[in-house]
Scaffold this active site. Structure first.
Site, PDB file in Angstrom:
ATOM      1  CD  GLU A 274      -2.508  -0.915   2.705  1.00 16.07           C
ATOM      2  OE1 GLU A 274      -2.404  -0.396   3.388  1.00 16.07           O
ATOM      3  OE2 GLU A 274      -3.750  -1.895   2.908  1.00 16.07           O
ATOM      4  CE  LYS A 276       5.544   4.670   6.918  1.00 14.03           C
ATOM      5  NZ  LYS A 276       5.294   6.018   7.146  1.00 14.03           N
ATOM      6  CD  GLU A 329      -0.749   8.610   8.062  1.00 15.95           C
ATOM      7  OE1 GLU A 329      -1.174   7.758   8.928  1.00 15.95           O
ATOM      8  OE2 GLU A 329       0.138   9.312   8.077  1.00 15.95           O
ATOM      9  CD  GLU A 428       6.947   8.907   5.728  1.00 11.29           C
ATOM     10  OE1 GLU A 428       5.963   8.353   6.569  1.00 11.29           O
ATOM     11  OE2 GLU A 428       7.838   9.263   6.523  1.00 11.29           O
ATOM     12  NE  ARG A 447       8.189  -0.238  16.539  1.00 14.20           N
ATOM     13  CZ  ARG A 447       7.771   0.691  16.206  1.00 14.20           C
ATOM     14  NH1 ARG A 447       7.743   0.921  14.841  1.00 14.20           N
ATOM     15  NH2 ARG A 447       7.433   1.831  16.746  1.00 14.20           N
TER      16      ARG A 447
HETATM   17  P1  ATP Z   1       5.800   3.984  14.179  1.00 13.49           P
HETATM   18  O1  ATP Z   1       4.304   4.303  14.001  1.00 13.49           O
HETATM   19  O2  ATP Z   1       6.143   2.969  13.310  1.00 13.49           O
HETATM   20  O3  ATP Z   1       6.251   4.241  15.355  1.00 13.49           O
HETATM   21  P2  ATP Z   1       6.339   6.571  12.982  1.00 13.49           P
HETATM   22  O4  ATP Z   1       5.109   6.906  13.965  1.00 13.49           O
HETATM   23  O5  ATP Z   1       7.434   7.413  13.046  1.00 13.49           O
HETATM   24  O6  ATP Z   1       6.527   5.123  13.520  1.00 13.49           O
HETATM   25  P3  ATP Z   1       6.180   5.763  10.374  1.00 13.49           P
HETATM   26  O7  ATP Z   1       7.478   5.143  10.445  1.00 13.49           O
HETATM   27  O8  ATP Z   1       5.929   6.932   9.474  1.00 13.49           O
HETATM   28  O9  ATP Z   1       5.556   6.260  11.780  1.00 13.49           O
HETATM   29  O10 ATP Z   1       5.099   4.641  10.066  1.00 13.49           O
HETATM   30  C1  ATP Z   1       4.098   4.290  10.716  1.00 13.49           C
HETATM   31  C2  ATP Z   1       2.859   5.207  10.196  1.00 13.49           C
HETATM   32  O11 ATP Z   1       2.412   5.389   8.872  1.00 13.49           O
HETATM   33  C3  ATP Z   1       1.521   4.675  10.756  1.00 13.49           C
HETATM   34  O12 ATP Z   1       1.455   5.061  12.083  1.00 13.49           O
HETATM   35  C4  ATP Z   1       0.479   5.492   9.887  1.00 13.49           C
HETATM   36  O13 ATP Z   1       0.320   6.574  10.779  1.00 13.49           O
HETATM   37  C5  ATP Z   1       1.095   5.736   8.545  1.00 13.49           C
HETATM   38  N1  ATP Z   1       0.667   5.039   7.257  1.00 13.49           N
HETATM   39  C6  ATP Z   1       0.584   5.755   6.269  1.00 13.49           C
HETATM   40  N2  ATP Z   1       0.085   4.792   5.265  1.00 13.49           N
HETATM   41  C7  ATP Z   1      -0.370   3.767   5.928  1.00 13.49           C
HETATM   42  C8  ATP Z   1      -0.645   2.483   5.602  1.00 13.49           C
HETATM   43  N3  ATP Z   1      -1.303   2.312   4.205  1.00 13.49           N
HETATM   44  N4  ATP Z   1      -1.028   1.556   6.449  1.00 13.49           N
HETATM   45  C9  ATP Z   1      -0.524   1.527   7.667  1.00 13.49           C
HETATM   46  N5  ATP Z   1       0.103   2.721   8.254  1.00 13.49           N
HETATM   47  C10 ATP Z   1       0.139   3.721   7.507  1.00 13.49           C
END
Ligand code: ATP
Length: 608
Positions: A274, A276, A329, A428, A447
């Site tokens: 998917e 991100k 998101e 991203e 996680r």
């Molecule tokens: P984490 O949430 O893993 O601690 P983080 O808050 O720094 O790390 P990211 O590393 O950017 O976040 O990655 C996870 C986040 O990506 C999710 O918490 C969500 O908000 C976002 N996200 C965006 N697109 C998706 C998607 N398709 N599926 C799941 N999450 C997504």
């Protein structure tokens, strides 16, 4: 007969025992012995006792928190013990723990009468009152309440009371340990005593798993505990199910450094990719009565931040959709160009007192999961099924609501192309998820390796950016004399509850950033480092120290082992830690608490 109320001294004794050991098993045993007594003597007091153990006043989503500032607490200690503020400050500088200062101040005080013993319910409700006081003369009313408790404290009670008021007990009591101890206590009090040792151990392990898993779906002790006491454990899942209105801790993803890592992980499994999206996680809840809430990554209710989303939501539902929990998101969106805007645009949106008519930055919602629909919990269903449900229940709506874009090929070139498209679409990178079978269930708060994140920047590099806590600063020079010029950052070790230094950071800031950071941090200056800052023997010494209040996202070029920084000490070297090379500031992470910062284990697991 008046009902039995757990004395506060009993709880503080347990806190003391826990503080004096680092062994998780011993801590669990102390808790179990306390919980078993409470279940037998006054089961209705168990919920409050649990809240006291994890030092919370209510479930996270209700948003009531302690965290009273040092200066207010010092005033309360001075006034209730008759001690001089100057002297108190000196003591505090020497010992670094306000709780201990309070306890010592009390023991040097002579009293004529022994005060009435404090009880857990009384302390709990007073702490709640203190947290709720707002408005005129809030400070002095808070001080009065705190004084009322302090004068009645005996032995070590003042120490823990002050730490509870500060918002952090720091005695090694992780919530997961409290949950295991709760499960064990319930099994022991229900047990007929005839079971073999082996059978008992088996039952205890199952009980701990069940309680943790139910809590992850329903993070609310007020509902969990009565059900736990009333029903057999094997019925808990069904009696205490997730429901809209109670936010779940979101599922998190593991970082990966290359697409081949992704293919290795998912070899022989079905998976889906998917986009991100780069915005803010939003869990949207709709109750059968029509009420709607939006929760953040931290279960904070942010419905008032998104009045526009709340207002439009009805348009996106199919007529048959009555209740749901969506994982999404929220992303900044350009309605004219019909495209996603970068995260920086979203971050300029107001977070408080948002009025719909004043909104300048529009958002679109990208839904990627459906956790509950029309009365049916979907967590245990595979993603493939949940995605079908999502599509059945909602309608994509131009400029407002979309399904996360996905692609189901397992060919590396297709995935590379999809990744490139995601980047050009202001995303991203990719999220790659297990799609079918048991591994494709939704795992709240984990996680999980069933979700991998692939960001453009980490391909071939160090990996994910880190979310670090700022604990100190260095005065600026030249153009930067009125602000801080560099900062000392730390990662967090949840096992020891320590912040471990990881780098000095002075790059990536705009002038505006520096002014803003200076303004927001100057109120959190402390006289000396906290005792839970792990600095090493030859530490880097900043000009000022801060309370751990802000989390920043930081990128770096490389990692190195260093005697001057303590991140992940013990993992790669017995006395040296890991430090970041060429770190660069990216953004403040408002949606993360200091305890949600990158953990020492995560730092240590980045390969060299
Ligand atoms: P984490 O949430 O893993 O601690 P983080 O808050 O720094 O790390 P990211 O590393 O950017 O976040 O990655 C996870 C986040 O990506 C999710 O918490 C969500 O908000 C976002 N996200 C965006 N697109 C998706 C998607 N398709 N599926 C799941 N999450 C997504």
């Amino acid at each position: 007969m008046a009902s039995y109320r757990v004395p506060y001294s009993v709880l503080c004794k347990t806190f003391e025992l826990c503080e004096n050991t680092t062994k998780r098993l011993e801590i669990t045993e102390y808790l179990v012995s306390l919980f078993v007594q409470v279940i037998e003597l006054t089961p209705e007091g168990l919920v409050e006792l649990l809240y006291m153990c994890i030092n919370k006043l209510c479930p996270d989503y209700e948003g009531l928190e302690l965290g009273i500032g040092e200066s207010l607490l010092m005033k309360a200690i001075a006034q209730s013990t008759g001690r001089d503020m100057k002297q108190l400050k000196l003591d505090y500088t020497k010992c670094g723990d306000l709780g201990t200062v309070a306890k010592n101040s009390k023991s040097s005080q002579r009293t004529l009468f022994k005060p009435k013993a404090l009880t857990v319910p009384h302390v709990f409700s007073t702490l709640k009152d203190v947290a709720q006081i707002t408005g005129q003369s809030a400070q002095s009313r808070k001080i009065d309440k705190i004084k009322g408790l302090l004068v009645a404290c005996q032995e070590n009670e003042a120490k823990y009371l002050i730490r509870q008021l500060e918002g952090k007990l720091r005695i090694g009591l992780a919530e997961q340990t409290v949950l295991s101890a709760l499960a064990t206590s319930v099994v022991l009090t229900k047990d007929s005593g005839k079971l073999s040792k082996q059978q008992k151990e088996h039952d205890l392990a199952i009980a701990a798993d069940t309680v943790k898993s139910v809590y992850n779906q329903m993070p609310c002790y007020d509902m969990l505990v009565p059900a736990l006491l009333k029903y057999p454990l094997n019925q808990l899942q069904e009696k205490c199910t997730m429901r809209p209105g109670i936010p779940l801790k979101p599922m998190l993803a593991h970082p990966t450094k290359s697409l081949t890592d992704v293919l290795d992980r998912f070899e022989g499994h079905t998976f889906t990719c998917e986009f991100k999206y780069d915005g803010e996680r939003a869990q949207i809840h709709r109750l059968p009565d029509g009420s709607t809430m939006i929760y953040s990554r931290n279960s904070e209710n942010m419905s008032v931040r998104y009045p526009d989303v709340m207002q439009k939501l009805n348009k996106w539902l199919k007529p048959t959709t009555t209740s749901f929990i969506l994982d999404c998101e929220a992303v900044a969106w350009d309605r004219e160009q019909k495209c996603i805007l970068p995260f920086q645009v979203l971050s300029t949106r107001k977070r408080k007192d948002v009025k719909e008519e004043d909104i300048k930055v529009q958002v679109a919602i990208f839904a990627f999961d459906c956790l509950y629909l029309n009365g049916e919990p979907l967590l245990r269903k595979p993603l493939q099924y949940r995605r079908e449900k999502l599509r059945e229940a909602f309608t994509e709506t131009e400029n407002e609501f979309f399904y996360a874009r996905h692609m189901d090929s397992n060919n590396i070139e297709d995935i590379q192309t999809f990744l490139d498209v995601s980047i050009t679409s202001n995303c991203e990178g990719l999220m790659v998820k297990s799609y079918d079978g048991e591994e494709a269930s939704y795992e709240p708060s984990k996680r999980s390796r069933n979700w991998l994140k692939v960001k453009k920047d980490y391909l071939g590099g160090v990996g994910d950016s880190m979310d670090l806590v700022v604990i100190g600063a260095f005065y600026g020079r030249g153009k930067r004399t009125s602000v801080y010029g560099a900062f000392l950052l730390a990662c967090y070790d949840p096992d020891t509850e320590e912040y471990q230094t990881i780098c000095k950071l002075g790059t990536g800031f705009s002038e505006e950033n520096l002014q803003q950071l200076h303004d927001s941090l100057k109120d959190h200056i402390i006289e000396k480092p906290k005792r839970f800052y792990c600095l090493g023997e030859n530490p880097v010494k900043p000009d000022v120290w801060f309370e751990p209040v802000q989390v920043w996202e930081v990128k770096c070029a490389d990692l190195s082992v260093s005697p001057r920084y303590m991140a992940a000490v013990g993992q790669v070297d017995p006395s040296k830690g890991i430090s970041l090379r060429f770190p660069r500031f990216i953004r403040i992470r408002d949606d993360k608490e200091p305890e949600d910062a990158t953990s020492s284990e995560q730092v240590g697991s980045v390969s060299f």
